[in-house]
Design a protein around this motif. Structure first.
Motif, short mmCIF file in Angstrom:
data_model
loop_
_atom_site.label_atom_id
_atom_site.label_comp_id
_atom_site.label_asym_id
_atom_site.label_seq_id
_atom_site.Cartn_x
_atom_site.Cartn_y
_atom_site.Cartn_z
N SER A 78 0.83 -1.22 0.00
CA SER A 78 0.00 0.00 0.00
C SER A 78 0.85 1.26 0.00
O SER A 78 0.50 2.27 -0.61
N PHE A 100 -1.56 3.72 -2.21
CA PHE A 100 -3.00 3.45 -2.24
C PHE A 100 -3.82 4.63 -1.72
O PHE A 100 -4.83 5.00 -2.32
N ASN A 104 -7.43 0.42 -2.99
CA ASN A 104 -7.02 -0.58 -2.01
C ASN A 104 -6.60 -1.86 -2.73
O ASN A 104 -6.77 -1.97 -3.95
N LEU A 105 -6.09 -2.82 -1.97
CA LEU A 105 -5.54 -4.04 -2.56
C LEU A 105 -6.61 -4.82 -3.32
O LEU A 105 -6.37 -5.27 -4.46
#
Length: 445
Positions: A15, A20, A26-27
């Motif tokens: 991140s 991010f 986000n992931l």
């Protein structure tokens, strides 16, 4: 330094690296976006090796090179630029590479050398920061026509591979093939599946159509099932380090240099700005901050790919699919690259896909490329006539180099006789003279 302070300064993994928070992602979103891009682009794993095989390149080697070059260059793009752009072999360049150069007897080493040189010039332009100068030299109408002409070239290939159109040696024309054959019927079904999915805006519609067409080909006796669905990837040795740069430096290959360079340069510029606009990257002036990094990767990717006899590597517009799914960082590109690498070990599945299943993709993509002609200024004869000549000669001579050369010559001529010669940079007239010499060489050899 205290332990608490040290922990605050320690990088926070993925991140942190891909920023991010700054990019409002986000992931989970990045993974979904990467897989979405892959789904819309994976058709190249089926289409490109088949096209290269048509030029005499071993299909299993072509498959391995296509996957490796796509994955490696995309990973570099993701890590270096932190942008969700994915690269792959441009279909127009693949068509020229296979069906113009290799089919006409040009050795693989020279064809790869021409690609390498086009990438080298792109690299120089990118690192010297003279992008705007190049944009000014090439007439807008000719740039558009090159893409449209190559589009017809690709569509023609698709119709011929499907058996819908065949060469009539007696009349020296193209005729319909046997429209009752199972191969033609399968290709037609595949074509209608593609336009159905595309009209409904189904993500990954093209690969779905190719898969369904391949499956339909099993009971029709066209698709041959492999002995195993998992295999060790094919060797890239037949394509690796074959290029001959010195022999590629020849005036007769200059139009093909332009056929590789111009679409790559301008399509990359258009793709980067178009996808960036969708992602919200552009500043108030419509510029992409850090665009130079993207150009560095794209240009180097072309010359790097040429080392493995891979046609021009370029940034794909399908990257917009990942952006549409929320992808905002380079992790989207890396996930897509990882998915491409996963296909590496399922080569039998892609090698079993018949040309009747991939030909419809060429028919659709090539035809769709004609929509760019709407941007030509048809109110100005000096602009639209050279453009249309480029398209017509590309199709009739089945050689994009001829179309480009003729368009540049006629464009320069019209500017001279109309008294508007100052509207064109002097270097274009020099290129026009070189194109005249190109036709002289073609006529005397």
């Amino acid at each position: 330094m205290s332990i608490a302070t040290e922990s605050k300064e320690r990088p926070k993994g993925i991140s942190h690296y891909f920023r991010f928070t700054e990019n409002n992602t986000n992931l989970k979103t990045e993974i979904i976006a990467g897989l979405t891009t892959f789904a819309t682009m994976v058709y190249i794993v089926a289409v490109v090796p088949g096209m290269l095989a048509g030029g005499g390149v071993p299909k299993n080697a072509a498959l391995s090179v296509t996957i490796l070059m796509t994955a490696i260059t995309t990973i570099v793009m993701g890590l270096y630029t932190n942008r969700p752009f994915v690269l792959g072999p441009g279909l127009g360049s693949v068509a020229i590479f296979s069906f113009t150069l290799l089919k006409d007897g040009i050795p693989l080493s020279i064809a790869a050398g021409i690609v390498f040189l086009s990438g080298a010039v792109f690299i120089l332009i990118s690192f010297l920061g003279i992008r705007d100068f190049v944009v000014k030299i090439i007439p807008s109408s000719v740039k558009i026509a090159i893409g449209a002409g190559i589009g017809l070239f690709i569509a023609n290939l698709g119709f011929r591979q499907a058996g819908i159109v065949v060469a009539n040696a007696n009349k020296n024309v193209l005729n319909f093939g046997d429209l009752t054959s199972s191969t033609v019927w399968l290709a037609v079904i595949g074509f209608f599946l593609i336009i159905l999915f595309e009209s409904k805006k189904v993500k990954g519609g093209m690969i779905f159509a190719i898969i369904l067409t391949t499956l339909l080909g099993i009971p029709m006796g066209i698709t041959k099932l492999p002995h195993s669905f998992v295999a060790i990837p094919g060797s890239i040795r037949p394509m690796a380090f074959k290029l001959d740069i010195l022999k590629a430096i020849n005036i007769r290959y200059l139009p093909f240099f332009f056929a590789f360079f111009i679409p790559d340069f301008f399509s990359t510029l258009g793709t980067l700005l178009g996808v960036s606009a969708e992602a919200g990257y552009l500043d108030k002036n419509g510029n992409l901050p850090g665009i130079e990094k993207c150009f560095y990767v794209d240009s180097c990717a072309t010359s790097f790919g040429a080392l493995f006899s891979c046609p021009v590597m370029t940034t794909y517009m399908e990257s917009s699919a990942g952006v549409g799914a929320g992808g905002r960082t380079g992790l989207t590109a890396i996930v897509a690259a990882g998915a491409f690498l996963a296909t590496f070990f399922f080569s039998p599945l892609f090698l079993m896909i018949p040309s009747a299943a991939t030909a419809p993709a060429l028919m659709y993509i090539g035809t769709s490329m004609l929509k760019s002609t709407a941007k030509i200024d048809y109110s100005d004869f000096n602009e639209f006539f050279p453009a249309l000549l480029c398209i017509v000669l590309t199709l009739f001579s089945f050689n994009s180099g001829n179309g480009i050369a003729a368009a540049i010559i006629v464009y320069a001529f019209l500017k001279l006789i109309s008294g508007k010669f100052k509207e064109v940079h002097w270097s274009l007239y020099l290129i026009a003279l070189l194109m005249i010499y190109y036709f002289y060489i073609v006529a005397t050899t």
